[in-house]
Design a protein around this motif. Sequence first.
Motif, short mmCIF file in Angstrom:
data_model
loop_
_atom_site.label_atom_id
_atom_site.label_comp_id
_atom_site.label_asym_id
_atom_site.label_seq_id
_atom_site.Cartn_x
_atom_site.Cartn_y
_atom_site.Cartn_z
N ASN A 1 0.92 -1.12 -0.06
CA ASN A 1 0.09 0.14 0.12
C ASN A 1 0.94 1.25 -0.17
O ASN A 1 2.07 1.11 0.48
CB ASN A 1 -1.03 0.21 1.21
N PRO A 2 0.32 2.37 -0.52
CA PRO A 2 1.09 3.50 -0.25
C PRO A 2 1.37 3.83 1.18
O PRO A 2 0.50 3.74 2.02
CB PRO A 2 0.09 4.60 -1.11
N ILE A 3 2.57 4.56 1.56
CA ILE A 3 2.86 4.81 2.76
C ILE A 3 3.45 6.32 2.83
O ILE A 3 3.90 6.94 1.98
CB ILE A 3 4.24 3.80 3.26
N ILE A 4 3.55 6.81 4.12
CA ILE A 4 4.41 8.00 4.65
C ILE A 4 5.29 7.52 5.50
O ILE A 4 5.04 6.57 6.33
CB ILE A 4 3.41 9.19 4.96
N GLY A 5 6.41 8.08 5.61
CA GLY A 5 7.67 7.77 6.53
C GLY A 5 7.54 8.97 7.59
O GLY A 5 7.07 9.87 7.36
N MET A 6 8.26 8.56 8.78
CA MET A 6 8.38 9.33 10.02
C MET A 6 9.75 9.15 10.62
O MET A 6 10.07 8.13 10.86
CB MET A 6 7.13 8.88 11.03
N GLY A 7 10.27 10.26 10.76
CA GLY A 7 11.46 10.20 11.39
C GLY A 7 11.43 10.91 13.01
O GLY A 7 10.91 12.03 12.89
N LEU A 8 11.85 10.07 13.88
CA LEU A 8 11.80 10.60 15.24
C LEU A 8 13.02 10.73 15.95
O LEU A 8 13.84 10.05 16.03
CB LEU A 8 10.78 9.53 15.96
N MET A 9 13.22 11.84 16.68
CA MET A 9 14.49 12.31 17.42
C MET A 9 13.85 12.16 18.77
O MET A 9 12.84 12.64 19.03
CB MET A 9 14.77 13.62 17.01
#
Length: 621
Positions: free
Chosen positions: A269-277
């Motif tokens: 499926n289409p996705i979005i990414g998350m970068g977490l600090m």
Amino acid sequence: GVLQFKIKIIQKASMRGIFFCQYFLIFPSYFIVSYVMILLGGIYMRININKTKNHEFVYVIKDFYNNGFRTSKIIEKLGKIDELCIQKNMSRDEVVAWAKNYAKELTLKENQEKSDVIIPFSPDKIIDFNYNRKLNCGYLFLQDIYYQLKLDNICRNIENKYRFKYHLDSILSDLVYSRILFPSSKRSSYQKAFSFLEHPKYDLHDVYRALSVLAQSSDYIQAELYRNTHHIKSRNTCTLYYDCTNYYFEIEEDDDFRKYGKSKENRPNPIIGMGLMMDGDGIPLAFDLYEGNKNEQTTLKPLEERIIKDFELSKFIYCSDAGLASKTNKNFNSIQDRAYIITQSLKKLKKDDKEAALKHTGFLEIGSSSSKRINLDDIDFHDQSNRNKLFYKEIPLEKPISERLIITYSPKYAIYQKRIREKQIQRARNMIQKDGKRKKSRKNPNDPARFIERVTTNENGEIIEEHYAIDIHKIKEEEKYDGFYAVTTNLEDDDIQSILEISERRWQIEECFRIMKTDFKARPVYLTLEEHIQAHFLTCFMSLIIYKLLAKKLENRYTVNEILKTLRDMEVVDTQYTGYIPAYKRTEITDELHKVFGYRTDFEIISKKKMRNIIKNTKHK
């Protein structure tokens, strides 16, 4: 004379349960009235005249029940009757009447304080239509932290900028509380907010309008949250941890934001990414969202630059896993006062470096004062005491950049990896049918199918027979890496043990992702606009910060499930008259919450005035 009394039966400590009613009683005796009042759980004051040879003394006596027995004690000595007559300019009968009235006033005053409330429940009255009597009070502990973070001031500043009519603070706080306690869609969160003690004073369409504003203010909110957390605890920014994950959307067509990419959950499926600090104490610091087809290695630098600028942080150690160990990221964290500690895949090392790393010679024991190099083959790992030891050695790397490669060997980790692989080998055998054919093809590199090889029999260049079998060479190749772990760093003077301790705390950022995905149900996302999606994950991020601060206040002594279940179950019943009755189990966690936050919601009944004061106190820090 015959006295007529209207007696309200109050809460009885001597009975199981709570019973309330009203009676009209006519008693011919003053004594019987006092006896009935104390029998029903009340306190009755009366006067007693004690005569001596020369004087009469007046006392106020309290009648009450103690452990099921009627008893009395002197509350106050009013004095001699003849002296009271002179002081008050009254006759003897008037002084006695005054003393009785005084005792009556004391009776009313103390019973009001002791009995708290009288609730006229009726067995003939039907409850109100569409009225929710059961309300959640567990959100008050979240609200306490929300206002300590001064999020109301942040919302006020945003409101002054955009000048809209709805109350942003009310919407944001309800979205955060609902995300922690009752994670669901925005519509459902709005409906769930009516189960809090404070009901929403806005409409559903205001929620969706607020999402756009929150998305546009995301960077500002994150920066202010970081500054305001110092009001609760000092932030450990000596080490910053970074990692990425992604969230899939149950749609078939991608758009400018939701793109087809490699899903962490292997979803097509289409996705979005998350970068977490995250900071060194496991509390989230900042986050960013990016398109699903974007290389996650390129996402670090923009977020780190924003942290350096908006958060005014410039000196820290960057820590991440091997997936974010690009040359660009290492170079960026090798300038100014920054450094890095990044895990290193031994399989991806150059041939010479890999051979040197996997050699069993040249190791030292961590925590030992001995400088003698150890050969791992000379150690008896059947001895339980040796299994808990940790060994290391260091290899300098010059290309592509100069850094230290630290290799560790853990016997306990080696045993764990061997046990996991044996189970995977058994699963691989089960994939091969009795006729030697493979059941289905797999592509996941960690799948047990990697231990299956295709065996063919050729004749004159043609395949005449084909079957599948367990790949012994593949198993032996993987066995070489059992127990080994490696990190690279550009820190020159730090000792090995402190570097490894920093790297080992990376599990906390994985826990953050697990909480958001599992406990806060960050997906499925019932939104389509990019701004709304960004605002949704902003509320998830804020919820995570508030939860983490709550867990820190409880000294991390309870699991996520224990804390969230306790908060969700903390409900009170609205009597619709004078107060709330707790409808939850008092436990060790509820006692600890009340102790830490300085108020209690577990009295048998809480007056509405007292509850209003509790709510007020959670908002004024």
